[in-house]
Design an enzyme around this catalytic site. Structure first.
Site, PDB file in Angstrom:
ATOM      1  N   LYS A 234       0.821  -1.211   0.000  1.00  0.00           N
ATOM      2  CA  LYS A 234       0.000   0.000   0.000  1.00  0.00           C
ATOM      3  C   LYS A 234       0.851   1.254   0.000  1.00  0.00           C
ATOM      4  CE  LYS A 234      -4.174  -1.471   2.398  1.00  0.00           C
ATOM      5  NZ  LYS A 234      -5.161  -1.095   3.408  1.00  0.00           N
TER       6      LYS A 234
ATOM      7  N   GLU B 203      -2.019   8.611   9.109  1.00  0.00           N
ATOM      8  CA  GLU B 203      -2.833   9.231   8.070  1.00  0.00           C
ATOM      9  C   GLU B 203      -4.122   9.787   8.643  1.00  0.00           C
ATOM     10  OE1 GLU B 203      -3.063   5.908   5.366  1.00  0.00           O
ATOM     11  OE2 GLU B 203      -4.998   5.312   6.187  1.00  0.00           O
TER      12      GLU B 203
ATOM     13  N   ARG C  31      -6.245  -8.707  -8.726  1.00  0.00           N
ATOM     14  CA  ARG C  31      -6.871 -10.012  -8.908  1.00  0.00           C
ATOM     15  C   ARG C  31      -8.281  -9.814  -9.408  1.00  0.00           C
ATOM     16  NH1 ARG C  31     -10.309  -9.786  -4.257  1.00  0.00           N
ATOM     17  NH2 ARG C  31      -9.300  -8.617  -2.605  1.00  0.00           N
TER      18      ARG C  31
END
Lengths: 470, 214, 756
Positions: free
Chosen positions: A119, A213, A314
Site C-alpha cells: 500500500k 494518516e 486479482r
C-alpha cells in the site's frame, strides 16, 4: 490458441465460474480440493464434465507446493488462483514464472503484484502521478519528531477544511487486517499512542515503522474495474459501490455503477467524481504497465473527494456486476471478465477498446452467508438440508452448496453459501428484483444441537433499500 | 460398577492390536522402503529424537521427503501398486498393525471407565492458559475439576470459545489431545475420574500391569 | 623368626606384583614379552608362600626380581608416546595429594574434604613450601591449585573439572592475588567435564584464562596430564614445567584416532591408529619443550614417578621453588636473574642432585614489579605457538575478487554459479565431519543432514530456465544485492520444525533469496555460506582484508595433513580458517575476525591465532570496535597439537589487553561453535550473541555421552539454551544482524573507541 490446460487453484463458486469460463473458451481444466470439500459443488461439476482425471485431492489450498505438484502431474499450463489464496501472492506468481517448467499465472505479472501489493508503494507512485491519496505518510516513520510534525500538520489541515471532529490513524506499517491501528482524536495524546503502536509493531513484526494518516469518516467505498492486456491495452468497466459491509469489513451488498444520480441526490457532482476515479485509475495502470484484470479501490468522502486506497491485483468476487452492466459492441450479451482475464493472461489481445464498451442498467450482488448478523456476524455451522431459490432470466446464482442433497458446511472456511447477481434496466428495477429474489429463497438447515439455520437474508433485504444512498 | 473388568481384559487379550492407516500427507510420487509383513519401529530415544523406520519417500517439487513410522508394528495392506506413482493427499498407503502395550491397554480401558468430556464441534482445541501452565508443572493427576470450570478453548472459524466443564466433579485423569489439534465432533477431549472410582481405576492399572505381557 | 621373614617376603612380593602390573599398564596388557609369566610366577609364590623354605623363597624372589628389572629396562629403553600416556593413566602414578604431602611442609585444603567438595576433581590449598639455605629453613606461602585424579576414588572423576570446579579455582586464584602469594598449579586432567550447566564448561575456562592473563602474582604450572582445554583452565602461568613422563596434548590419542579414522560412535578404534595418533600429536614433554609450549622438564625416573617416589618429590619441590624464584627475579632485575640462572645451571650439571639453595629470595612483589610481571607474561605468550607460514607475497586478494564476482546482477548469480557452488558445499560438509574432533561428530552430522536436504548427493542440480532480463521490477528496487548461490535451484526443502510448527515446504529460491535462509513460519535459520555475511552485514565495498600472508601450515609434520591442508587451500582459495578485515557498519569502522566453516571447519591453529591477535591489536591501536563473527568453529585444530592449544591463552591475552584498553569486543556465534575457541578468546567476551538456530558449547553430544555416560537432549546446545544458562547475552535474527550490530556499536563498549 495452443491447447492450454488451466489448474483452478481455488474452491467454491469462483472455481465454478472459472470452469465455466474455461468451457466457453474451449480450454481444458483440472480442479483441486481438500478432504473437507469432497462434497463441494466444484468437485462434482468437474467430475461430471471431465472425470476423475481432472480432480485432485490436496492437503491444503494454501500450500503452493501442492498446486505446482498437481500442475506438473496433470500437465496444466496455467494456474487460475481465483480470489483469496494465491491471487495476490507475488511469490507464488514468481515461482510459477521462474520454475524449470514455467506455468502461466492467470493474473498480472509478479513484479506488478509485488509492487502494487504494498500500500505504501502504491501511495507513493500515485502521489507522483498526481492521484489523490489519503493525506498522511507515504513511507514508514521511525522518528518521533517526524511523526509529531506530521500529526500536527494533519490536524491543522482538517481544521482548515472545516472538518468537525478531526482525527488521525496511527498504524503499524508492517501490520494489516486491522491489527495495530489506533485512532487519535487529539494531538495531546498522539505521542502516547505513537509510542504504544511503535512498541507493538516492534514486538509483533520486528519493525517499528509506523504510518500516520488522516482518519476518514462518512465515506463511500467505491471500486474501478480495469482490464488490461500484455499489449498495453487498458479498458475500464465502470465503477462499483461496495459500501455495505459487515462489522469485519466484509462486503455484503455491491452495486454497479458506483453512484446513481437519477435515484438519489448527492452533495457533489457524482458523474464527475466517477469519471475522475476512472481517469486516475487508468493513469496508474498505464504507468505500471498493468497487464490483467484489477480493481482500484477508492473512498469518496461527503465533500466529493476521491482518494485512492489500494489496488487489488486479482479478479474480485463482485466482478460480475460490472460485467453485467457492460456491453461490447459486436459482441452478444454481457461481458465475462473471467474469460477476458484468462485470455489476457495467455497473451491474447483484447479485440476491443474503450470506445466499444457501453453500459446498461444496474446490477446488484448479494452475498448469502450463514451468519448471525445480530451477534456481530458470527458464523453459523451445521448442515444445510434445503436450499431453493427462484430461477429468473435476470438473476444468476453461484453456489457450491448442492440443491439435491444435504451439505455440511466445512468449518475451516467461511460459511459463504451463495452469490446472487441481479440485473435491472435501472436501479429501481434492480432493487425490486433483488428483494423479490430474497423473499422467494428458502434455506433450511440444522446445527449439531438441532437448532435451525441462521442466515443474513433479512439483513440483505433491509440493506437493498439503502444502496447507493450517501 | 457396571463395567466388567474381566470382559474388557478378555476382549483386548483376544485382539491386542490396533491398525494405523498410513495416509499420504500430501501429493507426490511415492517410493516404498518397506515390504509387506516387515516389522517397523516408531521413534525412540529419551526425547523421541531418533526417527522410526523409514516407510517411504514422498517426492514433491523435487523434495524427497522421508516419512518414518510413528508406531511400532507390522506393515500390512501395502499398496505395492502405487510404488513409483503419483498419489493424492490422503491416499491410504499401508497399515501398521501395532500390538498394544500395557500403557495403551490401560488408556483404552480408562476411556471406558472415566467420565469423558467430548468435543462439542469439529474444531481446533486448546487448554486454557491456566490449565496449560499446570500441565507444564506436571500437576496432571492432582487437577480437580467441577461443573463450570473453564478448561478448554474451542477455536472455530478463527473464533475462540471457552468451554465450561459439565459433568461430575473429579480428577482430570487423562487427556486425549495435544494443544491445537483438530478434533472431530464427539472425540474425547479429556477424562475425569470420580473420586470414588479412583480405587477402581488404580485396580485396573494394577491388574493390567501384572496380567499383561508386553 | 622364619615366620616373620616369610611375611616380609609376602609384602615384598606385593611390590613385585605391582611392578609387573605397572609394566602391563604401560604396555597396554600382559601380552608383551614375558609379563604374563612373570605375573603368574609372582602370584604362584604368593599363594604358596608357606610351601617354600626361606632359602628357596629368597632365591626365587631374587631371580624373579632380576627378571622384572630386566623387563623394566627393556620397557624404559624405548618408551613410545602411547606408553607415556599409559604411564600417566596408571593408578600407580603420583597425584596432587601426594605432591601436597611430600613437596609442601603443611597445607590446608580450601573448600573441600574428600567427597565434601563442590568439585572433588579440583583441589585448592594454602600451603607452605620450604627452602634450605646453608642448613637454615625458609618458608614460603603459596596457593596450590590443581586436579586430583584420586586414583581409585570415583568421586574425583579422574581429574575432570566440572565448570564449578574451575570456578572454584578462579576464586582461590583471586584470593592469592589479594594476599600477594604465588600460585602453584598442578595439571592432572584428561580434559574438562563437558557439561553446559552454569557456569558452563567452556565459558568458565574462558573466564579463568581472561583473569589469569592479568593476575598480579607469579604463577607456575606443572603438567603431568595436560588434556587440552581442561589443562588451560589453570595453565596460563608465567613458567610452565612438565613431568618428563607426562603428556600435554590437544586431544586424547583415542579421540584423535576416532576423528582420523572416522570411527562411528560405539565403534572400535584400532589400537594401531591410536598409537599412530599418539606419535603424530607430539604430546610428550620433549616434544612440547621443542615446540616451546613448556619451559622446562622435571625429570622423573625412566618409567615415571609413582606415589612413593620420594626422590622425585624432592626434585619437584626444588624445581617449583626454583621456577618461582626465576619468575620473581625476572620482575626485579635482569642481571640478578641471569646470575641466579647461571649458578643453578652449573649446579644442575653436577652429577649429584642437590636441593640446597645459595640464597633466599622473597616472593613478594612491589606494584611496579607486578606490572613488569604482566608485561613479561604478555610477551612470553605472544611469542609462543607460531607454527604458521608467512608468504612473501600476500595470499592474493581473493576477497576482493570474490566480491567483484558476486556483484553481478541478480539473475547472473541466480543462474550462473549454481553447479560449482553446490559441489563445494557438499565437500565442505564432508570436511566438517572429518575434522574438528569426535567432540563435534554428532553436531556436524545434524548439520550435514541439513545440507543433505539442500543438496541430495546423487542428484544433479536441476537445470534452471533462463530469464528475460527485461522483466525487472517496475520500480527498480534494490535487486543488486547479494543473493546466496544456494538460491539457484528449482526445488523445495522441508523446514526441520515442520512437524512442530506446520511450516510448509520452502521453495529454495525464495528461502535463500528473499527470506535470507530463514523459515518464514517458525524462524528457523538454515545455514548460509560465510560470503553472505560479508556481503550483507557490512557497508558495500567497505571490507578490506589484511594479513592474508599468514597461512596455515603443518608444524608438527602430522602425517597426511599436508594433503588435507592443500585441498582446503585449493577449495577455499584462502590460507587459513580465519578472515580478518576492516569493515564499516553504517559508517562506523570496525575490525572483524571471522572463523568460517569451509576451511578445516573453522578450526583454530597457529595461523588463525596469530591473525586473530593481530586483528585484536589493530583494533586496539586504531581504537575501533572488534567483532568476532564465528560462522563455525570446530575447536582447536588437532593436527597442530599443543601449538593449537596454546592459541587459547595467547588470544585470550590479546583480547584482555584490548578490552582493558577501553574497546568493544563483540562475539557473534553462528551455526556451530564449540570447544577451545569458545573456552578461551570467544567465551571471555562480555558481549556474546548467538544467531538464531546456532549451537554453542564445549563438547558435542557424542563426547558428552562418552565421557559422562548420559545422553543430552537434541536441543542441548541450542542458542536459546545457552541464553537460558547465562552463557550468551542475547539471540539475534540473521535478518536483523546488521541493525543489531549497529545498535551494539553505538551503545556498548569502553571509553576509548574512536567515535566516542
Amino acid at each position: 490458441m495452443k491447447k492450454e490446460k488451466v489448474l483452478i487453484a481455488n474452491r467454491g463458486e469462483i472455481a465454478i465460474r472459472i470452469m465455466k469460463a474455461c468451457n466457453e473458451l474451449g480450454l481444458d481444466y483440472v480442479v483441486v480440493y481438500t478432504k473437507e470439500d469432497r462434497a463441494s459443488g466444484h468437485v462434482k461439476k468437474a467430475l461430471k464434465e471431465r472425470g476423475s482425471q481432472a480432480v485432485y485431492r490436496i492437503s491444503s489450498y494454501k500450500d503452493p507446493n501442492e498446486i505446482f505438484s498437481v500442475a506438473d502431474h496433470s500437465g496444466a499450463t496455467a494456474i487460475h488462483p481465483g480470489y483469496g489464496f494465491f491471487s495476490e501472492d507475488f511469490r507464488f506468481a514468481r515461482r510459477a514464472a521462474l520454475r524449470n517448467r514455467p506455468i502461466t499465472f492467470i493474473g498480472p505479472r509478479w513484479e506488478v503484484i509485488r509492487d502494487l501489493g504494498s500500500k505504501i508503494n502504491t501511495k507513493r507512485i500515485a502521489k507522483s502521478l498526481g492521484i489523490p491519496v489519503i493525506p498522511g505518510s507515504d513511507e514508514p516513520i521511525y522518528s518521533e519528531i517526524e511523526a509529531e510534525t506530521l500529526a500536527e500538520e494533519l490536524f491543522l489541515k482538517q481544521k482548515e477544511q472545516g472538518i468537525d471532529k478531526p482525527s488521525i490513524l496511527v498504524k503499524a506499517s508492517a501490520g494489516g487486517g486491522g491489527m495495530g491501528i489506533e485512532e487519535v482524536n487529539h494531538l495531546d495524546v498522539f505521542r502516547q499512542v505513537y509510542r504504544r503502536i511503535q512498541n507493538y509493531a516492534k514486538r509483533q513484526f520486528g519493525d517499528e515503522g509506523v504510518l500516520i494518516e488522516q482518519c476518514m469518516r462518512d465515506y463511500h467505498h467505491l471500486e474501478v474495474q480495469l482490464l488490461c492486456s500484455q499489449h498495453k491495452e487498458v479498458v475500464h468497466f465502470g465503477t462499483r459501490n461496495c459500501t455495505i459491509q459487515s462489522t469485519g469489513r466484509q462486503k455484503r451488498v455491491e452495486v454497479a455503477p458506483g453512484f446513481d444520480p437519477s435515484i438519489w441526490e448527492y452533495p457533489f457532482d457524482a458523474r464527475k467524481v466517477l469519471d475522475d476515479m476512472v481517469k486516475y485509475s487508468i493513469r496508474l495502470a498505464e504507468k505500471v504497465e498493468y497487464d490483467n484484470v484489477g480493481t482500484w479501490e477508492w473512498i469518496v468522502t461527503r465533500d466529493g473527494k476521491p482518494y485512492l486506497l489500494e489496488v487489488n491485483t486479482r479478479i474480485q468476487v463482485e466482478n460480475e456486476i460490472s460485467a453485467c452492466i457492460s456491453r461490447i459492441s459486436r459482441q452478444r450479451g454481457p461481458v465475462n471478465l473471467i474469460k477476458e482475464q484468462i485470455r489476457s493472461a495467455l497473451g491474447e489481445k483484447l479485440n476491443f477498446s474503450q470506445r466499444h464498451v457501453s453500459f446498461e442498467g444496474t446490477s446488484i450482488e448479494l452475498r448469502i452467508v450463514a451468519e448471525d448478523v445480530k451477534r456481530g456476524f458470527a458464523p453459523w455451522c451445521g448442515t444445510i438440508t434445503r436450499f431453493e431459490f427462484p430461477d429468473e432470466p435476470w438473476v444468476r446464482v453461484y453456489t457450491h452448496v448442492p440443491q439435491d442433497e444435504p451439505y455440511e458446511i466445512p468449518t475451516e472456511y467461511d460459511p459463504n453459501l451463495a452469490l446472487v447477481i441481479v440485473w435491472g434496466k435501472d436501479t429501481q428495477e434492480a432493487k425490486e428484483r433483488a428483494k423479490d429474489f430474497i423473499s422467494e429463497t428458502i434455506i433450511d438447515g440444522k446445527d449439531s444441537r438441532g437448532n435451525g439455520i441462521i442466515t443474513n437474508l433479512s439483513y440483505l433485504y433491509e440493506k437493498v433499500d439503502e444502496v447507493l444512498r450517501f | 460398577m457396571s463395567i466388567n473388568l474381566n470382559d474388557l481384559l478378555r476382549k483386548y487379550k483376544s485382539h491386542p492390536y490396533e491398525d494405523h492407516e498410513i495416509l499420504a500427507p500430501h501429493t507426490g510420487v511415492v517410493k516404498f522402503k518397506v515390504e509387506e509383513g516387515q516389522a517397523v519401529k516408531g521413534p525412540s530415544g529419551q526425547w523421541l529424537h531418533r526417527p522410526g523406520t523409514l516407510l517411504y519417500i514422498l517426492e514433491r517439487e523435487k523434495n524427497p521427503k522421508r516419512i518414518t513410522s510413528r508406531f511400532d508394528g507390522i506393515v500390512t495392506d501395502l499398496r505395492v501398486d502405487l510404488d513409483g506413482k503419483f498419489v493424492e493427499a490422503g491416499q491410504p498407503l499401508m497399515l501398521i498393525r501395532h500390538r498394544l502395550n500395557k500403557q495403551e491397554i490401560t488408556n483404552r480401558i480408562l476411556k471406558e471407565v472415566l467420565h469423558i468430556f467430548p468435543a462439542p464441534e469439529r474444531a481446533r482445541y486448546f487448554f486454557t492458559p491456566e490449565i496449560s501452565a499446570k500441565f507444564e508443572k506436571g500437576k496432571t493427576k492432582s487437577l480437580s475439576v467441577k461443573t463450570g470450570d473453564e478448561i478448554v478453548i474451542m477455536s472455530l472459524m478463527k473464533r475462540d470459545t471457552t468451554l465450561n466443564y459439565e459433568g461430575p466433579s473429579g480428577v482430570l485423569y487423562e487427556v486425549y489431545f495435544k494443544n491445537g489439534d483438530i478434533l472431530e465432533q464427539g472425540a474425547p477431549l479429556f477424562g475425569v475420574c470420580l473420586p470414588e472410582r479412583l480405587p477402581f481405576v488404580e485396580k485396573v492399572i494394577q491388574r493390567i500391569k501384572t496380567e499383561w505381557d508386553d | 623368626m622364619e615366620q616373620k621373614s616369610i611375611l616380609d617376603s609376602g609384602k615384598y612380593l606385593v611390590t613385585l606384583q605391582d611392578r609387573v602390573s605397572y609394566l602391563a599398564d604401560i604396555k597396554g596388557g600382559f601380552e608383551w614379552g614375558n609379563l604374563k609369566e612373570l605375573f603368574e610366577r609372582v602370584q604362584e609364590l604368593r599363594t604358596n608362600l608357606f610351601e617354600y623354605s626361606e632359602r628357596e623363597l629368597l632365591q626365587q624372589i631374587y631371580s624373579l626380581e632380576g627378571r622384572i628389572e630386566f623387563a623394566e629396562r627393556q620397557v624404559a629403553k624405548r618408551l613410545r608416546p602411547i606408553e607415556i600416556v599409559n604411564i600417566v593413566r596408571s593408578v600407580q602414578r603420583f597425584t596432587l595429594l601426594d605432591i601436597l604431602e611430600n613437596c609442601y611442609d603443611s597445607f590446608t585444603e580450601l573448600g573441600g574434604d574428600g567427597e565434601f567438595n563442590i568439585d572433588p576433581a579440583v583441589i585448592a590449598a594454602r600451603a607452605t613450601i620450604t627452602r634450605r639455605v646453608k642448613n637454615r629453613l625458609y618458608y614460603h606461602q603459596v596457593m596450590v591449585i590443581g586436579h586430583e585424579k584420586g586414583m581409585g576414588e570415583e568421586f574425583r572423576n579422574g581429574g575432570c573439572a566440572k565448570p564449578w570446579g574451575n570456578e572454584k579455582a578462579l576464586r582461590y586464584m583471586k584470593v592469592a592475588e589479594t594476599e600477594g602469594i604465588p600460585i602453584h598449579f598442578y595439571i592432572f586432567t584428561p580434559g574438562a567435564y563437558p557439561i553446559e550447566d552454569y557456569p558452563g564448561a567452556a565459558q568458565q575456562i574462558a573466564r579463568n584464562l581472561f583473569e589469569m592473563a592479568k593476575l598480579r602474582v607469579p604463577m607456575i604450572s606443572f603438567i603431568s596430564e595436560g588434556g587440552s582445554g581442561g589443562a588451560e583452565a589453570i595453565g596460563l602461568a608465567d613458567m610452565r614445567l612438565m613431568a618428563s613422563r607426562g603428556y600435554y596434548s590437544v586431544i586424547s590419542p583415542e579421540g584423535a584416532a576416532a576423528i582420523e579414522g572416522r570411527i562411528k560412535e560405539g565403534g572400535k578404534v584400532p589400537r594401531k591408529l591410536v598409537e599412530h595418533c599418539a606419535e603424530q600429536l607430539k604430546m610428550t614433554a620433549k616434544d612440547n619443550l621443542e615446540l616451546g609450549t613448556i619451559d622446562r622438564i622435571v625429570e622423573e625416573p625412566p618409567l615415571g614417578a609413582k606415589r612413593s617416589d620420594f626422590k622425585f618429590f624432592k626434585r619437584l619441590r626444588y624445581e617449583m621453588v626454583r621456577a618461582t624464584d626465576e619468575v620473581v627475579l625476572k620482575t626485579k632485575s635482569f642481571r640478578a636473574f641471569r646470575a641466579y640462572a647461571l649458578r643453578r645451571q652449573s649446579q644442575d650439571k653436577e652429577k649429584v642432585f642437590n636441593d640446597e639453595f645459595d640464597i633466599h629470595i622473597k616472593w613478594t612483589l612491589s606494584e611496579s614489579e607486578k606490572d613488569r610481571l604482566l608485561e613479561i607474561r604478555s610477551k612470553k605468550y605472544r611469542a609462543m605457538g607460531k607454527g604458521f607460514k608467512v608468504l612473501k607475497r600476500p595470499f592474493s586478494k581473493r576477497l576482493t575478487r570474490f566480491w567483484e564476482s558476486t556483484r553481478h546482477k541478480y539473475y547472473d548469480i541466480r543462474y550462473g554459479l549454481l553447479r560449482k557452488q553446490s559441489k563445494n558445499l557438499q565437500k565442505i560438509l564432508e570436511e566438517v565431519s572429518s575434522e574438528g574432533s569426535v567432540i563435534f561428530k554428532t553436531v556436524t552430522e545434524s548439520m550435514r543432514a541439513a545440507y543433505d536436504f539442500v543438496f541430495p548427493a546423487p542428484q544433479k542440480p536441476a537445470q534452471t530456465s533462463q530469464q528475460d532480463p527485461l522483466r525487472r521490477s517496475i520500480f527498480m528496487q534494490d535487486w543488486e544485492q547479494y543473493i546466496s548461490p544456494l538460491a539457484n535451484e528449482d526445488r523445495t526443502v522441508t523446514c526441520p520444525n515442520a512437524e512442530k510448527y506446520g511450516c510448509k515446504d520452502l521453495w529454495v529460491p525464495d528461502l535463500y533469496g528473499e527470506y535470507s535462509g530463514v523459515c518464514p513460519t517458525c524462524g528457523h535459520h538454515f545455514p548460509l555460506e560465510y560470503q553472505w555475511y560479508l556481503e550483507n552485514l557490512f557497508d558495500k565495498g567497505s571490507v578490506r582484508e589484511f594479513n592474508t600472508q599468514i597461512v596455515s601450515d603443518n608444524p608438527l609434520g602430522f602425517k597426511g595433513f599436508d594433503e588435507k591442508l592443500k585441498k582446503a587451500i585449493e577449495r577455499t582459495r584462502r590460507g587459513s580458517a580465519i578472515i580478518t578485515f576492516d569493515a564499516e557498519v553504517l559508517g562506523i569502522k570496525l575490525v572483524v575476525a571471522m572463523l568460517y566453516s569451509d576451511f578445516r571447519s573453522g578450526t583454530v591453529g597457529s595461523a588463525e591465532g596469530e591473525k586473530f591477535i593481530r586483528a585484536c591489536d589493530r583494533a586496539r591501536t586504531t581504537r575501533r570496535p572488534f567483532l568476532a563473527y564465528i560462522h563455525t568453529t570446530g575447536g582447536i585444530r588437532i593436527h597442530e597439537g599443543t601449538l593449537g592449544v596454546i592459541q587459547m591463552p595467547r588470544c585470550t591475552l590479546a583480547v584482555r589487553e584490548y578490552i582493558d584498553s577501553g574497546g568493544l569486543y563483540i562475539v557473534v556465534y553462528d551455526n556451530n561453535s564449540y570447544a577451545g575457541p569458545v573456552a578461551s578468546f570467544l567465551g571471555c567476551s562480555p558481549y556474546q550473541v548467538g544467531i538464531r538456530s546456532s549451537r554453542i558449547g564445549f563438547a558435542g553430544p557424542r563426547v558428552i555421552r562418552e565421557t559422562t555416560g548420559t545422553d543430552v537432549p537434541p536441543d542441548y546446545h541450542k542458542a536459546r539454551n545457552a541464553l537460558k544458562r547465562g552463557h550468551i547475552q542475547g539471540i539475534w535474527d540473521r535478518r536483523e544482524f546488521r541493525k543489531n550490530l549497529f545498535e551494539a556499536l553505538m551503545t556498548m563498549g569502553g571509553p576509548n573507541l574512536y567515535y566516542k
